[in-house]
Design a protein around this motif. Structure first.
Motif, PDB file in Angstrom:
ATOM      1  N   LEU A  60      -4.620   6.014  19.207  1.00 18.09           N
ATOM      2  CA  LEU A  60      -4.229   7.412  19.246  1.00 18.09           C
ATOM      3  C   LEU A  60      -4.585   8.039  20.596  1.00 18.09           C
ATOM      4  N   GLN A  63      -2.702  14.909  21.158  1.00 18.62           N
ATOM      5  CA  GLN A  63      -1.423  15.584  21.030  1.00 18.62           C
ATOM      6  C   GLN A  63      -1.382  16.840  21.890  1.00 18.62           C
ATOM      7  N   TYR A  68      -9.509  14.731  21.226  1.00 16.38           N
ATOM      8  CA  TYR A  68      -9.305  15.084  19.828  1.00 16.38           C
ATOM      9  C   TYR A  68     -10.545  14.662  19.061  1.00 16.38           C
ATOM     10  N   TYR A 115      -2.648  18.771  13.785  1.00 12.79           N
ATOM     11  CA  TYR A 115      -2.238  17.367  13.785  1.00 12.79           C
ATOM     12  C   TYR A 115      -3.297  16.537  13.064  1.00 12.79           C
ATOM     13  N   GLY A 117      -4.232  12.492  12.298  1.00  8.46           N
ATOM     14  CA  GLY A 117      -3.899  11.133  12.703  1.00  8.46           C
ATOM     15  C   GLY A 117      -4.773  10.099  12.025  1.00  8.46           C
ATOM     16  N   PRO A 158       0.079  10.011   7.573  1.00  9.34           N
ATOM     17  CA  PRO A 158       0.196   9.180   8.778  1.00  9.34           C
ATOM     18  C   PRO A 158      -0.013   7.700   8.482  1.00  9.34           C
ATOM     19  N   TRP A 163       0.384  10.260  14.265  1.00  5.89           N
ATOM     20  CA  TRP A 163       0.020  11.646  13.991  1.00  5.89           C
ATOM     21  C   TRP A 163       1.087  12.275  13.099  1.00  5.89           C
ATOM     22  N   GLU A 165       1.949  16.431  11.215  1.00  2.00           N
ATOM     23  CA  GLU A 165       1.554  17.836  11.225  1.00  2.00           C
ATOM     24  C   GLU A 165       1.352  18.333   9.798  1.00  2.00           C
ATOM     25  N   ASP A 206      -6.336  17.151  15.715  1.00  2.00           N
ATOM     26  CA  ASP A 206      -6.085  17.723  17.037  1.00  2.00           C
ATOM     27  C   ASP A 206      -5.303  19.028  16.894  1.00  2.00           C
TER      28      ASP A 206
END
Length: 239
Positions: A60, A63, A68, A115, A117, A158, A163, A165, A206
């Protein structure tokens, strides 16, 4: 003929007013990085037993911003909160919430988007992990009451290394209270985030974006209602 012209004029007025009210479109008022390394934008840890900020972890990358937040190997909730000041608001947010309002809650609908992830480090699929984002009222240093969301969209899950939302919606009016029973309108705005891992998964979070949609102005709504009544009267007389 005159009646028809008046009817058309009132219809045009009604359409214009309705368009004006419906044009109350959402604006992004806060777009926070949720980036713990910068002292100017850092969130304060309320409870933290197993989390860290990083620029890359398990496939990752951030974002938004440079870092993050990750948690791992613990089912305990991680809690962070922050008081939003002028520097945290976008230009549009400053135009609406600044000045004499002094960045306090206004009536309307707020959407908080973050976000979420899942690190590919252990290859485990997302399960029983969670993220809850709140708005809150703040006083001075970050400490305040959480506001419970009226709706949320946490349906996107995810896969490893991805990621998604999640969105939390808050309808704020003159009756909205915090969890401790404090009226929200007129209070300083803040954010509160809870993140929970599944024990082995590396969960990442994030960004903290706040979108605001104002309620239609009462004066516009009253004029629209009056125009609709007039149109109804004219149509009835014509019949």
């Amino acid at each position: 003929m005159k009646t028809m012209k008046r009817l058309m004029a009132y219809a045009a007025l009604t359409a214009a007013l309705l368009s004006n009210i419906q044009a109350a479109s959402p604006i992004v008022i806060v777009e926070d990085l949720f980036d713990g390394y910068n002292a100017n934008i850092a969130w304060t840890a309320v409870a933290n037993t197993g989390g860290f900020w990083s620029a890359t972890q398990g496939g990752l990358t951030p974002q938004i911003g440079a870092n993050y937040y990750n948690i791992w190997n613990t089912p305990a909730w991680q809690r962070y909160q922050k008081s939003f000041t002028e520097s945290n608001f976008t230009d549009e947010g400053k135009a609406v919430f600044g000045g004499s309002n002094d960045y306090k809650f206004l009536a309307g609908t707020y959407e908080v988007t973050m976000y979420l992830g899942l690190s590919s480090q252990d290859g485990v699929q997302f399960s029983s992990s969670g993220l809850i984002a709140y708005l809150s009222i703040m006083s001075g240093a970050p400490s305040g009451d959480r506001i419970y969301s009226t709706a949320k969209d946490t349906s996107a899950i995810p896969n490893a290394g991805e990621w998604v939302e999640w969105t939390f919606t808050f309808d704020i009016d003159e009756n909205t209270l915090t969890e401790n029973g404090t009226l929200v309108l007129g209070q300083s705005m803040g954010g509160y985030v809870q993140i929970q891992g599944a024990g082995t998964n590396y969960i990442a979070v994030d960004g903290f974006k706040v979108t605001y949609t104002p309620v239609p102005e009462a004066a516009h709504a009253a004029v629209l209602l009056g125009a609709l009544v007039l149109v109804g009267v004219i149509v009835r007389r014509r019949k």
